[in-house]
Design an enzyme around this catalytic site. Structure first.
Site, PDB file in Angstrom:
ATOM      1  N   PHE A 153      53.916 125.798 -19.483  1.00  0.00           N
ATOM      2  CA  PHE A 153      53.707 127.190 -19.905  1.00  0.00           C
ATOM      3  C   PHE A 153      53.711 127.311 -21.417  1.00  0.00           C
ATOM      4  O   PHE A 153      54.165 128.307 -21.965  1.00  0.00           O
ATOM      5  CB  PHE A 153      54.749 128.103 -19.250  1.00  0.00           C
ATOM      6  CG  PHE A 153      54.917 127.835 -17.775  1.00  0.00           C
ATOM      7  CD1 PHE A 153      53.842 127.990 -16.916  1.00  0.00           C
ATOM      8  CD2 PHE A 153      56.117 127.372 -17.256  1.00  0.00           C
ATOM      9  CE1 PHE A 153      53.973 127.723 -15.564  1.00  0.00           C
ATOM     10  CE2 PHE A 153      56.243 127.085 -15.913  1.00  0.00           C
ATOM     11  CZ  PHE A 153      55.174 127.256 -15.064  1.00  0.00           C
ATOM     12  N   THR A 183      48.988 122.816 -12.207  1.00  0.00           N
ATOM     13  CA  THR A 183      47.948 123.800 -11.934  1.00  0.00           C
ATOM     14  C   THR A 183      46.916 123.335 -10.922  1.00  0.00           C
ATOM     15  O   THR A 183      46.175 124.152 -10.389  1.00  0.00           O
ATOM     16  CB  THR A 183      47.217 124.143 -13.238  1.00  0.00           C
ATOM     17  OG1 THR A 183      46.837 122.914 -13.861  1.00  0.00           O
ATOM     18  CG2 THR A 183      48.111 124.911 -14.181  1.00  0.00           C
ATOM     19  N   GLY A 240      38.250 129.956 -18.521  1.00  0.00           N
ATOM     20  CA  GLY A 240      39.643 129.585 -18.255  1.00  0.00           C
ATOM     21  C   GLY A 240      40.392 130.683 -17.530  1.00  0.00           C
ATOM     22  O   GLY A 240      40.176 131.866 -17.796  1.00  0.00           O
ATOM     23  N   GLU A 250      45.701 131.753 -18.098  1.00  0.00           N
ATOM     24  CA  GLU A 250      46.500 132.788 -18.743  1.00  0.00           C
ATOM     25  C   GLU A 250      46.046 134.209 -18.434  1.00  0.00           C
ATOM     26  O   GLU A 250      46.778 135.165 -18.675  1.00  0.00           O
ATOM     27  CB  GLU A 250      46.512 132.533 -20.253  1.00  0.00           C
ATOM     28  CG  GLU A 250      47.445 131.374 -20.562  1.00  0.00           C
ATOM     29  CD  GLU A 250      47.081 130.606 -21.817  1.00  0.00           C
ATOM     30  OE1 GLU A 250      47.885 130.611 -22.740  1.00  0.00           O
ATOM     31  OE2 GLU A 250      46.013 129.989 -21.873  1.00  0.00           O
TER      32      GLU A 250
END
Lengths: 332, 698
Positions: free
Chosen positions: B231, B461, B652, B655
């Site tokens: 993270f 992930t 992406g 986030e």
């Protein structure tokens, strides 16, 4: 972590004998609190006497209708016991609101009563703390006090007791049975935990080497109509900001025939709300009466920098709990 | 979508290929690499928040059987580069924060190390410290960064005659809280340093450690096949890794292990800075934005500047003739801040998206319509066209799925027993980053499979799976014919996967390498045929503004008696280009949303101002959302084709899920209670205090 000796006690007599005269020895049961403390450097016993096999892990009927809970009964087992769930629902709820499933599977009844405060300063050996190191000062007094006491604190210590289970047991006048070098004795749970005063290092009235063997729940009809309300920052796995254990018995005219109230999260010990109880007995079950009872108990509160909210929160939690318990069955 | 496309590897719903290894414990994490006769490192930490070490007595510790070495700054273990104060471990007696490494014990066991550590007497001379961020801190400065202040148009004029919203929001010091602590296993043998490391970038560790210790890059070998979360906290090297390497040098030929304890992670593993954010919005009566200003204050270490571009999203989220942003830092005696879960956008968009909600309330305009009304046709500051921008589609589709239509915007109107109920919405965005320079190797093996190697990372992930899918797609073969290798510096160079750029950058690299392979060896290669190549530059990168978008919806319930907030429902609808693997994508998005819930309601590192100490140093004190806090949570995405972002058309997603989700919850709390809590986290005491104040006024 300092090196230590380890012994496994076969029975409670052997355990008590092993600790007698050894100031540096400690009992080990579930280990969910003590082992953490050893890793953190808060506790460094020279000898651990493992009582996890010596303690009774049964829940038995007492003559007259109460329950005897062996000190070795795991929190998970106690919460799941049908007799507890039916006759003392607040206790089952309190247990289930504490810790996590994994911890409840390990933690024992005796150990739960004796767990120590989660005050962050107590848990950090690099800060002054009168409970950990008498005379060193209280870091919390001028520090982060959101979780700390508003009742019964002293200038030496403002810590709170973390147990949920003990709050419910206090409302039910449980009796703690203790074995020491001098034999057996019984302590009303209200007399087990103490206020910090000027001896904050002592959480309880137990003498060194005394071992809790059982907790007796008296036969108590009112306990069947009881609940436990825990207010906390997360939906699970968080210590109480404020908690309430309450039991009510209404007379036919909807006045309080009897009522039992205990708070958690407010003091150095589970807090029996006798002033609130006195305020309610004989009074009709109304919102105004609930408020008056909360006020009676909390008028003496002395909040610190960060925890004044606990007064309103405890008051509201008590009112909401009494509202729920006194609501006619059909409306619940 | 036709069957032919659905069965292609890219976009297939594939379960994690490493799943069985993880659930059976066969996946090896840093600390677990089986090595002969390891030694253990136990760090010694400062207790002053500022000052110096004036004396160390380690005699008793050194006499303890099993102690191999005690490291202190006397003498300082030699480093080649001490320019980064965070990594200049034990180079001076100076103390810059409480919990800094001031020594270490190397011992035969962790227990002996911990025991010996308690026997080392460290005398510190403390000087006055300051750990409290405030706008009027006398040392506040403007950091030397191109984008620190931006001004587009005349913002002050746009705020006149009436600034419709002028609100200050704060987010607390937060901590990444990865499950696996920062861990290094280091072994020096001959001239080579081998590291098993819990990191987000094996090549990043190699580069940094080689620099700090004056080694050639090839002398540093780093392995990290599995990582238990980072993270951002493991995106850069921190002091613990330097210490582990120093300790290994003290016992040459012997591996040393250093896993920070949970408490140590809080000071040594980095954190997100607290922020104070003032947002002003000027709008006309119909809701058209005239001006947006966003002023940010954050902290940094007194000895090192770290800055997040917290107002970055404010420069592109909505159309306004004038947009101005500023950033200021207060240098404090705090641990080193670094990246954390959408480092800039998560706190920045919390403030902006709450302010937009406040504007909607003030103008009596639906919060979704207000956002749509201000959707910019092109990047408002640069004027560049969007490669694709589908915030409006996300808002509309989300509104329909969530059941937004007919929502009564008036606060504190809905009651269900003891609960006050409300709903909220917020936008989300995250830039499409691409980190160039990565290489990949493709080799055709005798067993008929393609070995695809790249120094990419799986930090939990799903890269082991999703990147294998990309490789299969790029090579035009079924997934089973790809043997992926990642997580080691022995593999071709790859950049740190920060900024949600992992799959996008590695994937583009694999597409480049696959093309180069086919160009050289054709569709029918011989065993042993191999190519190492990277991705060609993307000419569209400078021509377009590239961002992912999303819309968050939240339903909350607030206990009218206690102020406890529950979130029975969260929905995120996202525009993320092409989805590589819907299963791992959904997992990442709802994971991000859960972090947003956690940010909104739970997470706060509390510092004791007097001691300069973190008091929430465990996961019982630092709350992160647990299972019971998460209700019905769902993530969906629209069909979005973006031909410009890269060869795959992906954006992406790591986030995006967290950005804006805290605002959706905060806005829903306002809708439920009529109370606007602008200081995160929204804990029961804050709502209760506001309620008491409200009723006192009434």
């Amino acid at each position: 972590m300092k090196p230590f000796e380890y012994e496994r006690a076969a029975d409670t007599g052997g355990a008590v004998a092993a600790l007698a005269g050894r100031r540096g020895a400690a009992y080990l049961a579930g280990g969910t609190n003590l082992v953490d403390h050893m890793k953190l450097g808060i506790a460094s016993p020279e000898l651990l006497v493992d009582v996890s096999r010596a303690l009774d892990a049964r829940i038995e009927e007492l003559p007259g209708g109460g329950l005897r809970i062996g000190a070795g009964v795991r929190n998970a087992d106690l919460a799941a016991d049908m007799r507890v769930r039916k006759r003392y629902p607040a206790l089952a709820r309190a247990l289930l609101s504490g810790a996590s499933g994994q911890l409840r599977n390990l933690a024992t009844t005796g150990g739960n009563l004796l767990q120590r405060t989660r005050c962050p300063y107590f848990q950090d050996p690099t800060t002054p703390c009168n409970k950990r190191e008498p005379g060193s000062g209280c870091s919390a007094l001028d520090g982060h006090t959101r979780q700390h006491a508003i009742l019964g604190a002293s200038q030496h210590c403002v810590a709170t007791h973390p147990s949920d289970m003990a709050v419910a047991m206090l409302a039910f006048d449980a009796v703690v049975r203790v074995r020491g070098a001098g034999g057996l004795r019984e302590i009303a749970i209200a007399d087990l935990h103490r206020l910090p005063g000027d001896v904050p290092q002592r959480d309880t009235t137990l003498e060194h080497g005394e071992l809790i063997t059982d907790v007796d729940l008296p036969s108590l009809e009112i306990a069947a109509r009881s609940t436990y309300r825990k207010v906390r920052d997360r939906a699970s796995y968080a210590f109480a900001l404020v908690s309430v254990a309450a039991a009510v018995e209404l007379a036919s005219d909807d006045t309080f025939a009897d009522v039992r109230i205990a708070f958690g999260g407010l003091a150095h010990k589970p807090w029996r709300a006798t002033l609130a109880e006195d305020e309610l007995r004989g009074r009709p079950a109304t919102e105004a009466a609930f408020r008056a009872a909360a006020h009676a108990e909390l008028a003496a509160a002395q909040p610190l920098r960060d925890n004044a909210f606990k007064i309103a929160m405890a008051s509201n939690a008590l009112v909401a709990t009494l509202r729920e318990l006194t609501m006619p069955r059909a409306a619940r | 979508m036709s069957d032919a496309i659905a069965t292609r590897p890219l976009g297939a719903d594939v379960g994690r290929l490493d799943g069985p290894r993880k659930v059976t414990g066969a996946a090896i994490y840093a600390y677990e690499h089986p090595l002969t006769d390891p030694a253990y490192v136990f760090p010694l930490l400062s207790t002053a928040a500022r000052g110096r070490v004036v004396g160390i007595d380690a005699a008793e510790a050194q006499r303890l059987p099993g102690v191999l070495a005690v490291l202190t700054h006397e003498p300082a273990p030699k480093l080649a580069d001490t320019s980064n104060p965070e990594l200049a471990v034990l180079q001076s007696p100076a103390i810059h924060f409480r919990g800094q490494i001031v020594g270490a014990v190397v011992a035969e066991s962790l227990e002996i190390g911990a025991h010996a550590a308690a026997l080392v007497c460290i005398e510190e001379q403390a000087s006055e410290h300051d750990v409290v961020l405030r706008v009027d801190h006398p040392d506040v400065f403007k950091p030397d960064d191109d984008e620190t202040d931006t001004a587009h148009g005349d913002a002050e004029a746009g705020l006149c005659p009436a600034a419709t919203v002028d609100a200050t929001y704060t987010t607390p010091h937060q901590h990444q809280g990865a499950m696996e602590p920062h861990t290094s296993v280091a072994l020096w043998s001959d001239d080579t340093l081998r590291l098993y490391e819990s990191t987000q970038s094996v090549h990043g560790v190699r580069e940094t450690i080689a620099e700090v210790f004056g080694l050639r890059a090839e002398q540093v070998e780093v392995t990290a096949p599995f990582v238990g979360g980072g993270f951002g906290s493991k995106g850069e090297v921190h002091a613990n890794t330097v210490l582990a390497v120093m300790a290994a040098r003290a016992v040459p030929g012997r591996p040393v292990k250093l896993a920070l304890t949970r408490r140590q992670v809080f000071t040594l593993g980095s954190h997100r800075t607290p922020t104070i954010q003032r947002v002003r919005l000027g709008a006309d009566a119909s809701g058209g934005l005239l001006a947006i200003t966003h002023d940010v204050w954050a902290h940094t270490s007194r000895v090192q500047v770290y800055i997040d571009q917290i107002a970055a999203a404010t420069r592109m989220m909505y159309a306004a003739p004038s947009i101005a942003t500023t950033h200021r830092l207060a240098p404090l005696d705090v641990p080193f801040p670094s990246w954390m879960r959408a480092p800039s956008e998560a706190p920045g968009m919390y403030a902006l998206e709450c302010a937009i909600d406040e504007l909607a309330v003030a103008l009596r305009i639906d919060a979704i319509e207000l956002r749509i009304h201000n959707d910019p046709p092109a990047d408002p500051v640069s004027g560049k066209p969007w490669s694709s921008r589908n915030l409006v589609a996300c808002l509309r589709q989300g509104a329909e799925r969530f059941g937004w239509a007919g929502r009564d915007p008036a606060p504190r109107r809905r009651r269900d027993g003891r609960w006050l109920a409300g709903t909220g919405v917020a936008g989300s965005t995250y830039p499409v980053f691409h980190t160039p320079g990565s290489q990949a190797r493709v080799e055709f093996r005798a067993d008929g499979r393609y070995e695809v190697s790249i120094g990419a990372m799986d930090v939990g992930t799903g890269t082991w799976t999703s990147l294998a899918q990309v490789a299969a797609e790029a090579l035009g073969v079924p997934l089973e014919r790809v043997a992926l290798q990642i997580g080691d510096t022995a593999l071709p160079y790859s950049h740190v996967p920060g900024g949600s750029a992992g799959i996008t950058s590695w994937g583009a690299t694999l597409f480049g390498a696959a093309r180069a392979f086919r160009d050289r060896h054709g569709d029918d290669p011989a065993p042993g045929d191999a190519v190492t190549a990277g991705a060609p530059d993307n000419p569209a990168e400078d021509a377009y503004a590239m961002h992912a978008f999303g819309a968050h919806f939240a339903e909350v319930r607030v206990d009218a008696d206690t102020g406890e907030v529950r979130v029975p429902r969260m929905l995120g609808v996202f525009a993320i280009g092409r989805v590589v693997n819907p299963r791992t994508a959904r997992s990442q998005l709802i994971g991000g949303m859960t972090f947003g819930l956690s940010m909104a309601l739970h997470e706060e590192v509390v510092m004791d101002a007097a001691l300069g100490a973190i008091v929430t140093t465990d996961l019982a004190g630092y709350h992160i959302a647990a299972n019971a806090d998460v209700g019905d949570i769902d993530a969906a995405w629209i069909d979005e084709i973006d031909p410009h972002v890269n060869a795959m058309g992906t954006k992406g997603i790591g986030e995006l899920g967290i950005v804006g989700s805290a605002a959706a919850i905060a806005n829903a709390v306002f809708h439920a209670t009529g109370i606007r809590v602008r200081d995160l986290p929204i804990t029961p005491d804050k709502l209760l205090r506001a309620r008491v104040e409200l009723s006192a006024r009434a």
